[in-house]
Motif scaffolding. Structure first.
Motif, short mmCIF file in Angstrom:
data_model
loop_
_atom_site.label_atom_id
_atom_site.label_comp_id
_atom_site.label_asym_id
_atom_site.label_seq_id
_atom_site.Cartn_x
_atom_site.Cartn_y
_atom_site.Cartn_z
N GLU A 105 -31.72 -3.79 -21.92
CA GLU A 105 -31.83 -2.24 -21.59
C GLU A 105 -33.33 -2.01 -21.63
O GLU A 105 -34.17 -2.90 -22.33
N ASP A 148 -24.24 -2.07 -28.87
CA ASP A 148 -25.43 -1.30 -28.32
C ASP A 148 -26.73 -1.60 -29.35
O ASP A 148 -26.34 -1.76 -30.65
N ASP A 149 -27.81 -1.50 -28.89
CA ASP A 149 -29.16 -1.79 -29.40
C ASP A 149 -28.87 -2.74 -30.35
O ASP A 149 -29.31 -2.74 -31.48
MG MG Z 1 -29.06 1.37 -26.33
#
Ligand code: MG
Ligand code: C2E
Ligand code: MG
Ligand code: MG
Length: 273
Positions: free
Chosen positions: A233, A179-180
């Motif tokens: 995202e 994530d990220d």
């Molecule tokens: Mg994220």
């Protein structure tokens, strides 16, 4: 801050406490109640294949509407839960609720992969693998319907241990997403050490800048060279989606398609689109 707390909510201070500290204590206290009275809910945000516009999965995002504090963002309460130790109960609640929902969708004949965010603390728990495993068993969920999202910084806190836990999870058959990606203090070297299926690009990458398109293109290219899929995202605009399509990014998540919503609402909505 007063703004984050909302107007009209009384907060009582111990003289020795800083304002921030008092607020965190209050949050932890309200969170403890929310955990016991069922005040937390998972919402689900679709993950969409860009080429076909098909919804391939969802990300489970925790929502807390407190009778006193109103809506509290996970950005605010997850760190508090980490500091207070409540993250263990919280993390178990999320895993359980997500697996339960997967089984509901499987039984309805409308299966969706659900991605669950793990906190740094969960990743340090030695029994995380057993917990995930027993959750899958409890709801008779085949592992491929569960994805776990970890951030670089979480996995990197203790690389050796983080890697071992992730490998244990991967052996169960669940998929792992980073994530990220690219937003923390990370090293590209980790990409080949961790058992990942996909990386998620934070929405920071989508804000206009002179070399945005080339940077994004390069990241997607690199990910594909490493057999990783890419999920963008925070896609809010058609222009951003066009860019993602141009550079061969496979999946996106964002308000352009839909916000996170409760499962029943998502069901109704997916029937319509
Ligand atoms: Mg994220
Ligand atoms: P994340 O995992 O990176 O989740 C993506 C965040 O972006 C979510 O914020 C989502 O609502 C938001 N988002 C999605 N599409 C858009 C868009 O088009 N524009 C904008 N501006 N934002 C968009 P949210 O739900 O507030 O969650 C924030 C963070 O809190 C998450 O970031 C995750 O790190 C954490 N979190 C949320 N739920 C959980 C949970 O169940 N467990 C743990 N450990 N952390 C969670
Ligand atoms: Mg996430
Ligand atoms: Mg959302």
């Amino acid at each position: 801050s007063a703004k984050a707390r909302g107007r009209g909510n009384a907060v009582f201070f111990e003289p020795c406490m800083g304002k921030e500290m008092a607020e965190r204590v209050q949050l932890a206290e309200r969170l403890r109640m929310a955990l016991s009275y069922g005040g937390l809910q998972l919402h689900y945000q679709p993950q969409v294949r860009i080429e076909s516009a098909a919804v391939v999965g969802v990300e489970a995002l925790l929502r807390w509407n407190d009778p006193v504090l109103g809506n509290v963002s996970p950005v605010r309460f997850i760190p508090v839960a980490e500091a207070s130790g409540q993250i263990v109960a919280l993390g178990n609640y999320v895993l359980d609720a997500a697996c339960k929902q997967i089984s509901v969708w499987l039984k309805a004949g409308t299966p969706l992969r659900v991605a669950v965010n793990l906190s740094a603390h969960q990743l340090r728990q030695v029994n995380l693998v057993e917990q995930v495993s027993s959750c899958l068993t409890r709801y008779e969920v085949p592992p491929q319907w569960l994805e776990l999202e970890v951030t670089e910084s979480q996995a990197m806190l203790n690389l050796e241990q983080g890697r071992e836990v992730l490998q244990g999870l991967a052996r169960l058959g669940v998929t792992i997403a980073l994530d990220d990606f690219g937003t923390g203090h990370s090293s590209l070297a980790y990409l080949q050490y961790l058992p990942l299926q996909r990386i998620k690009l934070g929405r920071e990458f989508l804000s206009p800048s002179p070399c945005r398109d080339r940077l994004m293109g390069g990241i997607v290219h690199m990910a594909h060279a490493l057999d990783l899929e890419v999920v963008a995202e925070g896609v809010e605009e058609v222009e951003q989606l066009d860019l993602l399509r141009d550079i061969g990014c496979e999946f996106f998540q964002g308000w352009l398609h839909s916000r996170a919503m409760p499962a029943e609402q998502l069901d109704a909505w997916l029937v319509m689109v």
